[in-house]
Design an enzyme around this catalytic site. Structure first.
Site, short mmCIF file in Angstrom:
data_model
loop_
_atom_site.label_atom_id
_atom_site.label_comp_id
_atom_site.label_asym_id
_atom_site.label_seq_id
_atom_site.Cartn_x
_atom_site.Cartn_y
_atom_site.Cartn_z
N ILE A 47 2.85 -31.31 53.14
CA ILE A 47 3.55 -30.28 52.89
C ILE A 47 3.54 -30.12 51.26
O ILE A 47 3.74 -31.28 50.47
CB ILE A 47 5.21 -30.26 53.11
N THR A 48 2.91 -29.25 50.70
CA THR A 48 2.92 -29.18 49.38
C THR A 48 4.25 -28.30 48.77
O THR A 48 4.69 -27.88 49.22
CB THR A 48 1.75 -28.00 48.88
N GLY A 49 4.34 -28.91 47.43
CA GLY A 49 5.59 -28.47 46.62
C GLY A 49 6.79 -28.68 47.38
O GLY A 49 7.48 -27.54 47.53
N ASN A 51 9.34 -30.89 46.93
CA ASN A 51 10.48 -31.77 46.15
C ASN A 51 11.50 -31.12 45.80
O ASN A 51 12.59 -31.41 45.17
CB ASN A 51 9.78 -32.48 44.81
N GLY A 53 13.70 -26.83 47.13
CA GLY A 53 13.87 -25.50 47.92
C GLY A 53 13.49 -25.76 49.33
O GLY A 53 13.73 -26.75 49.91
N TYR A 203 2.88 -12.19 41.44
CA TYR A 203 3.49 -12.68 42.55
C TYR A 203 3.09 -11.72 43.81
O TYR A 203 2.59 -12.59 45.05
CB TYR A 203 5.01 -12.81 42.56
#
Length: 332
Positions: A47-49, A51, A53, A203
């Site tokens: 799982i990226t990112g 830490n 949310g 985005y």
């Protein structure tokens, strides 16, 4: 009766309260959750990112199911604290942190080399890391920062891990996009828009690229046991909105009672990672734990989101590949 008299005295306020209450009730009772009880023992998930949310919520859930969770994060200190919290909460000690700055191709390559060297299998690759940033932001490798983080990093990482994914039976790639992809477009003649300064435009377009990437990768992997799907997690007030204006934060704060929690926002990601219902399902776009229709290539071309009349959305794949062939020579 006094309450009724108040509502009658202020009809506009009454309408606003009714709409807000109805919206909250609708979201509360229709927000689907991943109902799968599937265990993930013996399976490996990246799982990226994660830490913070919805990535963090996803990591907690998959660890509870017994998965080996590899937290691919840039902030090692923060990720280590989250890992310790996950282990303490789930009693699953098979949770590890690996350094990955997905915005840097050199970091992506180093991370992938380590994974290919140390891991025997990869059951689920979750592209969760994402960002929005106002102003002109370019990485030290010359890529537009939001594009590097939201599209080019995941694009390269998937390619570098594809053999491991194919070697593992029934593996899955999950790409966290956004419903805002419908407002996006991509110009294949400008695959690295370093002069763009509007954070929302960046985005939208990168989330659009996420969907294109997931669909085309699914097409190219037809006949294999690797599935690829993208998703919209829902409206969640997370740190991705940090670069927004003061007034945007005021609006989001007022809307907070009507937004999803991080745990709710993670449900579709979890569903695509674990549910038997989506086994073999590929090339779909999910929201609220169910497949939804999305813009077709013909529609996108008709709306001139691509500049050439003969262009299809899959040209972005070729643009990404050409750019990588140029950049990777410098980052080896």
């Amino acid at each position: 009766m006094e309450i009724l008299d108040t509502f009658l005295q202020y009809p506009l306020l009454s309408v606003v309260i009714f709409i807000c209450t109805a919206t909250w009730l609708y979201r509360y009772f229709t927000c689907r959750v991943c109902k799968s009880k599937a265990r993930m023992d013996g399976k490996t998930v990246i799982i990226t990112g994660c830490n913070a949310g919805i990535g963090k919520a996803t990591a907690f859930d998959l660890a509870r199911r017994g998965a080996r969770v590899i937290m691919a994060c840039r902030n090692m200190e923060k990720a280590t604290l989250v890992r310790d919290s996950i282990i303490e909460s789930t009693k699953n000690t098979n949770v590890v942190v690996r350094l990955l700055d997905v915005s840097l191709l050199s970091s992506v390559r180093k991370f992938a080399e380590e994974i290919n060297r140390t891991e025997r299998r990869l059951d689920v690759l979750i592209h969760n890391a994402g960002m929005s940033e106002m102003g002109r932001n370019v990485t030290k490798e010359g890529l537009q920062l939001v594009w590097a983080t939201n599209h080019y990093g995941p694009f390269l990482l998937t390619h570098l891990l594809i053999d491991l994914l194919r070697k593992t039976r029934n593996s899955r790639v999950v790409v966290v996009s956004s419903a805002l992809h419908r407002r996006g477009w991509v110009d294949p003649r400008n695959p690295n828009p370093v002069e763009e300064i509007d954070g929302w435009t960046l985005y939208y377009t990168t989330k659009f690229a996420n969907v294109i990437f997931a669909n085309e990768l699914a097409r190219r992997l037809e006949g294999t046991e690797v599935t690829v799907n993208s998703l919209h997690p829902g409206l969640i007030y997370t740190n991705i909105f940090n670069p927004c204006s003061y007034w945007t934060h005021i609006l989001l704060t007022l809307m907070r009672p009507y937004t999803m929690t991080e745990e709710q926002g993670a449900q579709t990601t979890i569903h695509l990672a674990v549910s038997d219902e989506v086994q073999g399902v590929s090339g779909k776009y999910f929201s609220n734990c169910k497949a939804e229709t999305m813009s077709s290539p013909k529609t996108l071309t008709a709306r001139d989101w691509f500049t050439s009349t003969t262009t299809t959305p899959w040209r972005k794949w070729d643009s990404s590949s050409v750019l990588f062939r140029r950049r990777l020579l410098r980052t080896r």
